[in-house]
Design an enzyme around this catalytic site. Structure first.
Site, PDB file in Angstrom:
ATOM      1  N   PRO A 128       0.858  -0.962  -0.148  1.00 45.59           N
ATOM      2  CA  PRO A 128       0.025   0.285  -0.091  1.00 45.59           C
ATOM      3  C   PRO A 128       0.873   0.969  -0.095  1.00 45.59           C
ATOM      4  CG  PRO A 128      -0.777  -1.603   1.555  1.00 45.59           C
ATOM      5  CD  PRO A 128       0.556  -2.331   0.815  1.00 45.59           C
ATOM      6  N   GLU A 242       9.694  -8.746 -17.970  1.00 47.82           N
ATOM      7  CA  GLU A 242       8.908  -8.274 -17.698  1.00 47.82           C
ATOM      8  C   GLU A 242       8.609  -7.080 -18.411  1.00 47.82           C
ATOM      9  OE1 GLU A 242       7.984  -8.032 -13.779  1.00 47.82           O
ATOM     10  OE2 GLU A 242       5.928  -6.272 -13.787  1.00 47.82           O
TER      11      GLU A 242
END
Ligand SMILES: Cc1cc2nc3c(=O)[nH]c(=O)nc-3n(C[C@H](O)[C@H](O)[C@H](O)COP(=O)(O)OP(=O)(O)OC[C@H]3O[C@@H](n4cnc5c(N)ncnc54)[C@H](O)[C@@H]3O)c2cc1C
Length: 379
Positions: A128, A242
């Site tokens: 978060p 990625e």
């Protein structure tokens, strides 16, 4: 321009992928989008076609160590509009950590399931309060004898709900900065590992993206991936692939958006002529055709270098930010050319508008890509 990076085996593989998507994916995609996740059986079906765990060693069920096959799968998924089908996450993004870092014993435990589509993978870096700034993570793993005690919260985790194995990025030494970060493989049934919300996203509706919580999870030390403290280095080593995966998909999806819109511009008439004949439309399409072609050539070249093990972190960052920004621009222009229909979700271009937005954010934001490139300019 004719593409020159494939041979006949690649072309045959592309046919297999297309048939697979037509038969097993496209008829179900809308219902997966409604459910917010794909069904597990499609992973097994994909594995039966040899589409999963490509780069794992042959003895575990892989044996295709040539990123061009990964590329073809990524391209076909992107072109088909089956967005959110995360085979690329399994093959290109998470799997490689296991292929390159797992011990033979760990490989024996995990890779056969990965290649059979029975073990779905996720990687949990973001928290978060820490996304771009990976060194700011606060999830901790404290060693107690033969296990680690893992505590923390992760968010935005792709495959978070479906995943059977999650590579969790955790701090094993608070004082050691980047050298205090390690990778632990957490199994879906470990006590204290809980899923939070399946997050409601703007697009990529078929991909589940979740919050994960770890409360005193006892992770066996035998699930440490690579060396303790080596995690940050492993992330830096694997993130270029990625980013290449994201660039590959962005270019293929840009091509698809262009082709759909070109056809639409021939079919749709206004003021007694196809809308494509208006000079403005023609120039817009000419610009898209040019830029997408340039992106295609650059990304093909990046893949060629990557297959040879020569693609640099900087080149991967260039490919990622430029193709994803281009994809956003292309889709936006294509929506405009579709007029009101471009705003209707029954039209693929409207869905593309929603699905595309995240590309400049995940896998490292455009700003972080420019940081990586800028850092290497000798300024
Ligand atoms: C759909 C989706 C799927 C995802 N899947 C995964 C996953 O599977 N696993 C995982 O670990 N994470 C995943 N993520 C998280 C993703 O990688 C992060 O959202 C991303 O890295 C950005 O981090 P953040 O959201 O914390 O934004 P922040 O880091 O808070 O950034 C906010 C803004 O500040 C800018 N900014 C930050 N630092 C700098 C800087 N140094 N210079 C200039 N600008 C800066 C950013 O570019 C951005 O514009 C996913 C995210 C989404 C949306």
């Amino acid at each position: 321009m004719k593409r020159e990076i494939f041979d006949s085996e690649h072309l045959a593989f592309r046919d297999t992928v297309r048939q697979f998507l037509t038969r097993h994916v496209l008829p179900h995609h809308a219902s997966w989008e409604q459910a917010g996740m794909v069904e597990r059986w499609v992973w097994k079906a994909a594995a039966d076609q040899g589409l999963l765990g490509l780069q794992a060693e042959e003895q575990y069920g892989g044996g295709i160590d040539d990123f061009r096959f990964n590329m073809i799968l990524d391209e076909e998924i992107a072109r088909s509009g089956a967005t959110g089908l995360t085979f690329g996450l399994q093959n290109d993004i998470v799997g490689p950590y296991l292929y390159s870092l797992a011990t033979p014993e760990q490989k024996q435990r995990w890779l056969p399931g990965v290649c059979r589509g029975e073990a779905i993978l996720a990687i949990a870096m973001s928290e978060p309060n820490a996304g771009s700034d990976l060194q700011g993570i606060t999830t901790t793993a404290v060693r107690h004898g033969d296990h680690y005690v893992l505590n923390g919260a992760k968010t935005f985790i792709s495959n978070g709900m479906l995943a059977d194995l999650v590579i969790v990025v955790a701090r094993t030494d608070r004082a050691a900065g980047a050298r205090g970060i390690s990778l632990l493989v957490v199994g879906r049934d470990m006590d204290g590992f809980e899923r939070g919300r399946k997050l409601d996203k703007v697009g990529l509706k078929a991909m589940d993206t979740a919050e994960l919580f770890f409360r005193d999870v006892r992770v066996p030390a035998t699930n440490l991936l690579g060396a303790e403290g080596g995690g940050f280095g492993y992330l830096m080593a694997n993130l270029p692939q990625e980013r290449l995966n994201i660039a590959v998909s962005a270019v293929a999806a840009s091509e698809a958006a262009y082709e759909t819109t070109l056809q639409y511009s021939k079919d749709r008439t206004a003021f007694g002529q196809p809308i494509g004949r208006f000079q403005h439309s023609k120039f817009t399409l000419a610009e898209i055709a040019t830029e997408v072609q340039i992106a295609r050539v650059f990304v093909d070249r990046c893949v060629q270098l990557h297959v040879r093990g020569e693609l640099t972190e900087v080149e991967a960052a260039m490919a990622k930010w430029w193709t994803t920004e281009l994809h956003k621009k292309v889709v936006d222009a294509c929506v405009q050319l579709h007029g009101g229909y471009g705003y209707m979700l029954e039209y693929p271009i409207a869905k593309a508008y929603l699905d595309t937005r995240v590309e400049t954010i995940f896998g490292g934001t455009t700003e972080i890509m420019k940081e990586i490139i800028g850092r290497n300019l000798g300024l």
